[in-house]
Design a protein around this motif. Structure first.
Motif, PDB file in Angstrom:
ATOM      1  N   GLN A 158       1.875   5.137   0.363  1.00 31.67           N
ATOM      2  CA  GLN A 158       0.848   6.916   1.338  1.00 31.67           C
ATOM      3  C   GLN A 158       1.619   7.957  -0.100  1.00 31.67           C
ATOM      4  O   GLN A 158       2.191   7.501  -1.343  1.00 31.67           O
ATOM      5  CB  GLN A 158       1.413   7.252   1.968  1.00 31.67           C
ATOM      6  N   THR A 159       0.331   8.800  -0.284  1.00 29.93           N
ATOM      7  CA  THR A 159       0.724   9.377  -1.406  1.00 29.93           C
ATOM      8  C   THR A 159       2.226  10.254  -1.725  1.00 29.93           C
ATOM      9  O   THR A 159       3.034  10.540  -2.362  1.00 29.93           O
ATOM     10  CB  THR A 159      -0.688  10.207  -1.772  1.00 29.93           C
ATOM     11  N   ASN A 160       2.016  10.496  -0.361  1.00 26.39           N
ATOM     12  CA  ASN A 160       3.197  11.236   0.383  1.00 26.39           C
ATOM     13  C   ASN A 160       4.464  10.901   0.140  1.00 26.39           C
ATOM     14  O   ASN A 160       5.815  11.396   0.353  1.00 26.39           O
ATOM     15  CB  ASN A 160       3.347  11.906   1.572  1.00 26.39           C
ATOM     16  N   LYS A 161       4.158   9.278  -0.152  1.00 26.55           N
ATOM     17  CA  LYS A 161       5.521   8.297  -0.808  1.00 26.55           C
ATOM     18  C   LYS A 161       6.174   8.015  -1.829  1.00 26.55           C
ATOM     19  O   LYS A 161       7.051   8.113  -2.429  1.00 26.55           O
ATOM     20  CB  LYS A 161       5.834   6.765   0.341  1.00 26.55           C
ATOM     21  N   HIS A 178       0.554  -1.525   0.150  1.00 23.75           N
ATOM     22  CA  HIS A 178       0.053   0.074   0.049  1.00 23.75           C
ATOM     23  C   HIS A 178       0.419   1.671   0.187  1.00 23.75           C
ATOM     24  O   HIS A 178       1.854   1.564   0.697  1.00 23.75           O
ATOM     25  CB  HIS A 178      -1.163  -0.076   1.182  1.00 23.75           C
TER      26      HIS A 178
END
Ligand code: PLP
Length: 224
Positions: free
Chosen positions: A73-76, A71
């Motif tokens: 995360q958008t900030n990664k 999964h």
């Protein structure tokens, strides 16, 4: 090395039909294990944590194709966008947009799969078949020139009932056929069905998988 990585890898590769690719899932396994598989010619490896992946990328050979299978995360996204070969578990338009944005900064086109949630477990991520259909019908993805949707990915329920596992893979296969004809008929790159893990890949192969993601069978149990 506690595990006969090379021997285990060969056994898996021996049963893969032509055209089916192996993603060797190396999360939580040391570089030494990855290199053993690499020496046997394996080039596609899968990881599910950005930091662990970054450390491996820095020390392992450049010609490894890394798949992000967890999964995300958008900030990664910005951290993996420079080098990632495929992002397998895209489960929202928001994430797809972010991948497009970060890929464009690096003048890349990043291959992705849409992750379907078909399994019964409530904890698993992914788009329901209806949400996935809606995302594709909506059409925004067509404007995203720095991502390429190459197919579908899923995990079957973690159960012993082979019939249930088989039918979940079958649902994914049918959705692939539907989406291919509705949205991707002129896109030869939309060709991947990523399903099958250590405990269920023989069934996945019978049900039309094109990409199996196998960790434990090759590298042994993960030490967390
Ligand atoms: C860990 C993982 C795998 C590999 O599982 P094994 O049972 O070790 O083969 C496959 N797919 C995903 C998404 C994973 O997180």
């Amino acid at each position: 090395m506690d595990y006969d990585v090379k021997g285990n890898l060969k056994k898996v590769l021996d049963v893969l039909p032509q055209g089916v690719r192996l993603v060797a899932i190396s999360k939580y396994h040391p570089n030494e294990y990855i290199m053993a598989a690499y020496e046997e010619g394996q080039r596609i490896f899968g990881e599910s944590h950005e930091q662990e992946l970054r450390q491996k990328v820095e020390t392992l050979p450049d010609d490894i194709q890394w798949h992000f299978i967890g999964h995300l995360q958008t900030n990664k996204v910005k951290y993996i966008a420079p080098y990632i070969s495929m992002i397998e578990a895209v489960d929202s338009l928001k994430l797809l947009r972010e991948i497009d944005k970060q890929a464009s900064k690096h003048e890349r086109v990043i291959d992705v799969l849409l992750e379907l949630h078909i399994a019964e477990e409530a904890t698993k991520y992914g788009l329901t078949p209806d949400d996935c259909r809606q995302l594709l019908e909506d059409g925004t993805w067509r404007e995203l020139k720095h991502v390429r949707i190459c197919g579908l990915m899923m995990m079957a329920s973690n159960v012993d009932d082979e019939n249930q596992i088989r039918s979940e893979f079958g649902i994914c296969k049918n959705l692939f056929v539907e989406f291919k004809s509705r949205y991707f008929s002129d896109c030869p790159y939309f060709c991947e069905r990523s399903y099958g893990m250590s405990h269920d890949y023989p069934i996945a192969l019978q049900e039309g998988s094109t990409m199996v993601r196998i960790g434990t069978t090759i590298f042994g149990p993960r030490v967390y």
